[in-house]
Motif scaffolding. Sequence first.
Motif, PDB file in Angstrom:
ATOM      1  N   ALA A 145      57.003 -39.882 -41.726  1.00 50.47           N
ATOM      2  CA  ALA A 145      58.385 -40.332 -42.219  1.00 50.47           C
ATOM      3  C   ALA A 145      59.465 -39.381 -41.661  1.00 50.47           C
ATOM      4  O   ALA A 145      60.469 -39.778 -41.161  1.00 50.47           O
ATOM      5  N   LEU A 146      58.999 -38.112 -41.938  1.00 51.71           N
ATOM      6  CA  LEU A 146      60.124 -37.190 -41.281  1.00 51.71           C
ATOM      7  C   LEU A 146      60.499 -37.157 -39.780  1.00 51.71           C
ATOM      8  O   LEU A 146      61.602 -37.273 -39.364  1.00 51.71           O
ATOM      9  N   ILE A 147      59.400 -37.220 -38.938  1.00 49.70           N
ATOM     10  CA  ILE A 147      59.818 -37.316 -37.696  1.00 49.70           C
ATOM     11  C   ILE A 147      60.452 -38.892 -37.127  1.00 49.70           C
ATOM     12  O   ILE A 147      61.197 -38.955 -36.459  1.00 49.70           O
ATOM     13  N   LYS A 148      59.884 -39.712 -37.935  1.00 50.51           N
ATOM     14  CA  LYS A 148      60.199 -41.096 -37.686  1.00 50.51           C
ATOM     15  C   LYS A 148      61.972 -41.254 -37.955  1.00 50.51           C
ATOM     16  O   LYS A 148      62.505 -41.802 -37.311  1.00 50.51           O
ATOM     17  N   ALA A 149      62.253 -40.628 -39.024  1.00 56.50           N
ATOM     18  CA  ALA A 149      63.654 -40.615 -39.503  1.00 56.50           C
ATOM     19  C   ALA A 149      64.354 -40.042 -38.201  1.00 56.50           C
ATOM     20  O   ALA A 149      65.579 -40.444 -37.920  1.00 56.50           O
ATOM     21  N   ASN A 150      63.876 -38.872 -37.822  1.00 59.97           N
ATOM     22  CA  ASN A 150      64.611 -38.135 -36.717  1.00 59.97           C
ATOM     23  C   ASN A 150      64.752 -38.958 -35.491  1.00 59.97           C
ATOM     24  O   ASN A 150      65.866 -39.113 -34.909  1.00 59.97           O
ATOM     25  N   ARG A 151      63.699 -39.515 -35.262  1.00 57.25           N
ATOM     26  CA  ARG A 151      63.631 -40.209 -33.986  1.00 57.25           C
ATOM     27  C   ARG A 151      64.630 -41.647 -33.968  1.00 57.25           C
ATOM     28  O   ARG A 151      65.353 -42.195 -33.182  1.00 57.25           O
ATOM     29  N   ILE A 152      64.577 -42.235 -35.300  1.00 57.46           N
ATOM     30  CA  ILE A 152      65.245 -43.411 -35.514  1.00 57.46           C
ATOM     31  C   ILE A 152      66.992 -42.958 -35.358  1.00 57.46           C
ATOM     32  O   ILE A 152      67.716 -43.673 -34.749  1.00 57.46           O
ATOM     33  N   GLN A 153      67.367 -41.856 -35.835  1.00 57.95           N
ATOM     34  CA  GLN A 153      68.618 -41.364 -35.698  1.00 57.95           C
ATOM     35  C   GLN A 153      69.026 -41.025 -34.010  1.00 57.95           C
ATOM     36  O   GLN A 153      70.311 -41.351 -33.693  1.00 57.95           O
ATOM     37  N   GLU A 154      67.923 -40.626 -33.586  1.00 60.84           N
ATOM     38  CA  GLU A 154      68.290 -40.014 -32.039  1.00 60.84           C
ATOM     39  C   GLU A 154      68.417 -41.395 -31.437  1.00 60.84           C
ATOM     40  O   GLU A 154      69.488 -41.616 -30.487  1.00 60.84           O
ATOM     41  N   LYS A 155      67.753 -42.418 -31.474  1.00 61.08           N
ATOM     42  CA  LYS A 155      67.862 -43.819 -30.875  1.00 61.08           C
ATOM     43  C   LYS A 155      69.238 -44.148 -31.219  1.00 61.08           C
ATOM     44  O   LYS A 155      69.867 -44.905 -30.121  1.00 61.08           O
ATOM     45  N   ALA A 156      69.625 -44.435 -32.509  1.00 56.50           N
ATOM     46  CA  ALA A 156      70.870 -44.830 -32.793  1.00 56.50           C
ATOM     47  C   ALA A 156      72.144 -44.142 -32.072  1.00 56.50           C
ATOM     48  O   ALA A 156      73.042 -44.637 -31.437  1.00 56.50           O
ATOM     49  N   ARG A 157      72.036 -42.522 -31.924  1.00 58.35           N
ATOM     50  CA  ARG A 157      72.838 -41.980 -31.284  1.00 58.35           C
ATOM     51  C   ARG A 157      72.980 -42.162 -29.953  1.00 58.35           C
ATOM     52  O   ARG A 157      74.156 -42.146 -29.465  1.00 58.35           O
ATOM     53  N   ASN A 158      71.896 -42.604 -29.349  1.00 53.27           N
ATOM     54  CA  ASN A 158      71.978 -42.771 -27.696  1.00 53.27           C
ATOM     55  C   ASN A 158      72.672 -43.959 -27.273  1.00 53.27           C
ATOM     56  O   ASN A 158      73.178 -44.006 -26.049  1.00 53.27           O
ATOM     57  N   VAL A 159      72.956 -44.702 -28.347  1.00 56.31           N
ATOM     58  CA  VAL A 159      73.751 -45.818 -27.785  1.00 56.31           C
ATOM     59  C   VAL A 159      75.048 -45.944 -28.588  1.00 56.31           C
ATOM     60  O   VAL A 159      75.729 -46.919 -28.744  1.00 56.31           O
ATOM     61  N   GLY A 160      75.489 -44.771 -28.765  1.00 57.87           N
ATOM     62  CA  GLY A 160      76.798 -44.452 -29.567  1.00 57.87           C
ATOM     63  C   GLY A 160      77.121 -44.602 -30.958  1.00 57.87           C
ATOM     64  O   GLY A 160      78.264 -44.315 -31.442  1.00 57.87           O
TER      65      GLY A 160
END
Length: 264
Positions: A145-160
């Motif tokens: 879950a911790l790694i998943k949350a970080n990846r979700i946020q990174e993905k969202a950041r990459n599209v602004g």
Amino acid sequence: MTKHTKEEKLKAFGDFLDVLDNLREKCPWDRKQTNESLRPNTIEEVYELCDALVREDNPNICKELGDVLLHVAFYAKIGEEKDEFDIYDVCDKLSKKLIFRHPHIYGDVKADSADTVIQNWEKIKQREKDGNKSVLSGVPDALPALIKANRIQEKARNVGFDWETPEQVWDKVKEEIAEVEAEIKADNKNVRNIDEEFGDLLFSVINAARLYGVDPENALEHTNRKFIKRFNHVEAKVKESGRSFGDVSLEEMDRYWNEAKKLP
């Protein structure tokens, strides 16, 4: 360390594949392995590699990389036996993917920073998927879950979709803390609501770590190890006194803990 030529590296890899072929043919254990039977061991090997990486234990990093490589080649061998793919296909597809996803190296796209490279990757991956999948569809469901949350946020950041400045996240963290406290103090003490609010708080703290360039998984693991080291000191002191934890006051344990904090 001895520097090896490309020819020596290729020979070593070829020798390794020959050994694997031989074991697959002659060893009863290796012969009976399947994708399904290997999967739990693969997960264990990756965690052992990560453990060595956190400790910066280079001899064990080398060893564990070999174990992970064995699993990669083993899956490729099983794929070859099924006439699906082999290690050539694995390497070839990887090379082509890396070239395609690095147009700033192999094309005419400009990327002057790591952030720009990551943003380009997301755009390229969307084109690879023909736009049929969502931005977050590439985040594996099975991630912790911790790694998943970080990846979700990174993905969202990459599209602004992100905070304009890192400082803005602290109001959100404080808001989530207040909501956790309010839910705990509520008369109904709804466990599900408390669970949800703690989840929101953790998600916002992970977000804050990301915004300040901190990998939350690594940061938490460093703290885990620090706690274990200090607690082991407390436990050793309790044992030296000839008592058990139940016979030692919290004040005394705090004193041992503060001693541990001063140790290198």
